[in-house]
Scaffold this active site. Structure first.
Site, PDB file in Angstrom:
ATOM      1  CG  HIS A  59     -33.580  71.303 -37.939  1.00  0.00           C
ATOM      2  ND1 HIS A  59     -33.393  71.976 -39.118  1.00  0.00           N
ATOM      3  CD2 HIS A  59     -33.026  70.077 -38.106  1.00  0.00           C
ATOM      4  CE1 HIS A  59     -32.739  71.198 -39.962  1.00  0.00           C
ATOM      5  NE2 HIS A  59     -32.513  70.042 -39.382  1.00  0.00           N
ATOM      6  CG  HIS A 118     -32.420  78.982 -37.031  1.00  0.00           C
ATOM      7  ND1 HIS A 118     -33.327  79.539 -37.888  1.00  0.00           N
ATOM      8  CD2 HIS A 118     -32.446  77.656 -37.281  1.00  0.00           C
ATOM      9  CE1 HIS A 118     -33.868  78.586 -38.632  1.00  0.00           C
ATOM     10  NE2 HIS A 118     -33.346  77.432 -38.291  1.00  0.00           N
TER      11      HIS A 118
HETATM   12  O1  LIG Z   1     -35.233  76.207 -40.438  1.00  0.00           O
HETATM   13  P1  LIG Z   1     -34.207  75.164 -40.131  1.00  0.00           P
HETATM   14  O2  LIG Z   1     -34.192  74.768 -38.680  1.00  0.00           O
HETATM   15  O3  LIG Z   1     -32.849  75.528 -40.629  1.00  0.00           O
HETATM   16  O4  LIG Z   1     -34.648  73.883 -40.867  1.00  0.00           O
HETATM   17  C1  LIG Z   1     -34.584  73.790 -42.255  1.00  0.00           C
HETATM   18  C2  LIG Z   1     -35.325  72.576 -42.684  1.00  0.00           C
HETATM   19  O5  LIG Z   1     -36.674  72.863 -42.475  1.00  0.00           O
HETATM   20  C3  LIG Z   1     -37.534  71.834 -42.786  1.00  0.00           C
HETATM   21  O6  LIG Z   1     -38.785  72.343 -42.539  1.00  0.00           O
HETATM   22  C4  LIG Z   1     -37.403  71.472 -44.242  1.00  0.00           C
HETATM   23  O7  LIG Z   1     -38.211  70.364 -44.541  1.00  0.00           O
HETATM   24  C5  LIG Z   1     -35.985  71.110 -44.554  1.00  0.00           C
HETATM   25  O8  LIG Z   1     -35.868  70.903 -45.941  1.00  0.00           O
HETATM   26  C6  LIG Z   1     -35.059  72.230 -44.128  1.00  0.00           C
HETATM   27  O9  LIG Z   1     -33.737  71.787 -44.288  1.00  0.00           O
END
Ligand SMILES: O=P(O)(O)OC[C@H]1O[C@@H](O)[C@H](O)[C@@H](O)[C@@H]1O
Length: 299
Positions: A59, A118
């Site tokens: 994200h 995270h």
């Molecule tokens: O690493 P994060 O911030 O939890 O994000 C996860 C998301 O990361 C993205 O890169 C993916 O396309 C998604 O499928 C996934 O849900």
């Protein structure tokens, strides 16, 4: 923007596979560093249970690369203003846009850490990796004129590289989907486990989006509408934006069945391809045809 979002997300997947980062909501349950079961209790939310590895944050990376492109694109207009008052205005715009950029990035980072999906270093890494990808694309003007062939080749490369990487490590007995069972085990509510968040679901979505963009940009519909005489008209652009936003809302109602994994991937690819195709080709073409018909009637 779509190129940067897709390639950025693809790099995110590869980094996640290389870095083997844990997520706090499962790590805290498995670690041995807290003596006598004194591990802290982390609250989980419906969006906590991401199933991929945690580092770097997807994200944070997606948000920083896309916003970086938008801010630098907006600033490239103000740089062209030459007189003295314009220089002040440029500085003000610069400060304003970069402040907005950092406020958004910090909000994304805090929210990802707050929901226990995270650790702080993972979101920071995500933001800077996203900026790097966006900066690399600023120096790749070739994407502006890429042919359909180029889109297909890029898609194939992204797919085969990711699959090859996954299978090679599988041969070495390393399962890159190690995080999925952990998510399933430690998620507080099984309904919060979303197949959308698995590494391959993200990959398929990105491939679909890039393929749809390539089809759209190289279609007759795009050339007739967006390269035609209407394309400079502000009314054409506003109508396209409004119609695209409305149509994209409709896609939210299309729910893909998740019971069969392969079917889910295929339908997810098609849905992701249909979205840019709609925005880039279908909607502009319909708006263009509508405007032409109206003009003819008025004349
Ligand atoms: O690493 P994060 O911030 O939890 O994000 C996860 C998301 O990361 C993205 O890169 C993916 O396309 C998604 O499928 C996934 O849900």
């Amino acid at each position: 923007m779509i190129w940067v979002a897709v390639i950025g997300d693809w790099f995110n997947l590869i980094f996640k596979w290389i870095l083997f980062g844990h997520r706090p909501y499962w790590w805290v349950q498995e670690t041995m560093i807290y003596p006598n079961q004194s591990s802290p209790c982390l609250e989980q939310f419906p969006i906590t249970c991401e199933t991929g590895p945690g580092s770097p944050s997807g994200h944070a990376m997606g948000s920083s690369c896309v916003w970086y492109i938008m801010v630098t694109a907006a600033l490239s207009y103000t740089v062209r203003w030459k007189d003295k008052s314009a220089v002040t205005l440029h500085r003000l715009t610069w400060s304003f846009l970069w402040s907005i950029f950092w406020i958004i990035q910090i909000s994304v980072c805090i929210s990802r850490v707050f929901i226990a999906t995270h650790f702080p270093h993972q979101v920071v890494l995500g933001v800077f990796a996203g900026i790097l990808v966006a900066e690399a694309f600023e120096h790749t003007p070739a994407i502006q004129t890429a042919s359909l062939r180029m889109y297909i080749k890029t898609n194939l490369f992204l797919f085969l590289f990711a699959l090859g990487f996954y299978l090679s490590l599988k041969l070495l007995d390393i399962d890159l989907l190690w995080s999925v069972p952990k998510a399933k085990k430690w998620c507080a509510n099984p309904d919060w486990i979303n197949i959308d968040t698995t590494p391959f679901a993200g990959l398929v979505r990105n491939l679909g989006a890039l393929f749809g963009l390539g089809l759209g940009i190289n279609s007759e519909m795009f050339i007739t509408s967006c390269k035609g005489k209407n394309s400079c008209k502000i009314s054409f652009r506003i109508l396209c934006i409004a119609a695209s936003l409305a149509t994209l809302q409709l896609y939210n109602f299309v729910k893909i069945p998740t019971h069969t994994e392969y079917l889910f991937y295929i339908l997810s690819f098609c849905k992701s391809a249909a979205m840019p195709l709609t925005v880039v080709a279908l909607v502009p073409y319909c708006v263009h045809s509508l405007m032409r018909t109206t003009e003819k009637k008025l004349n």
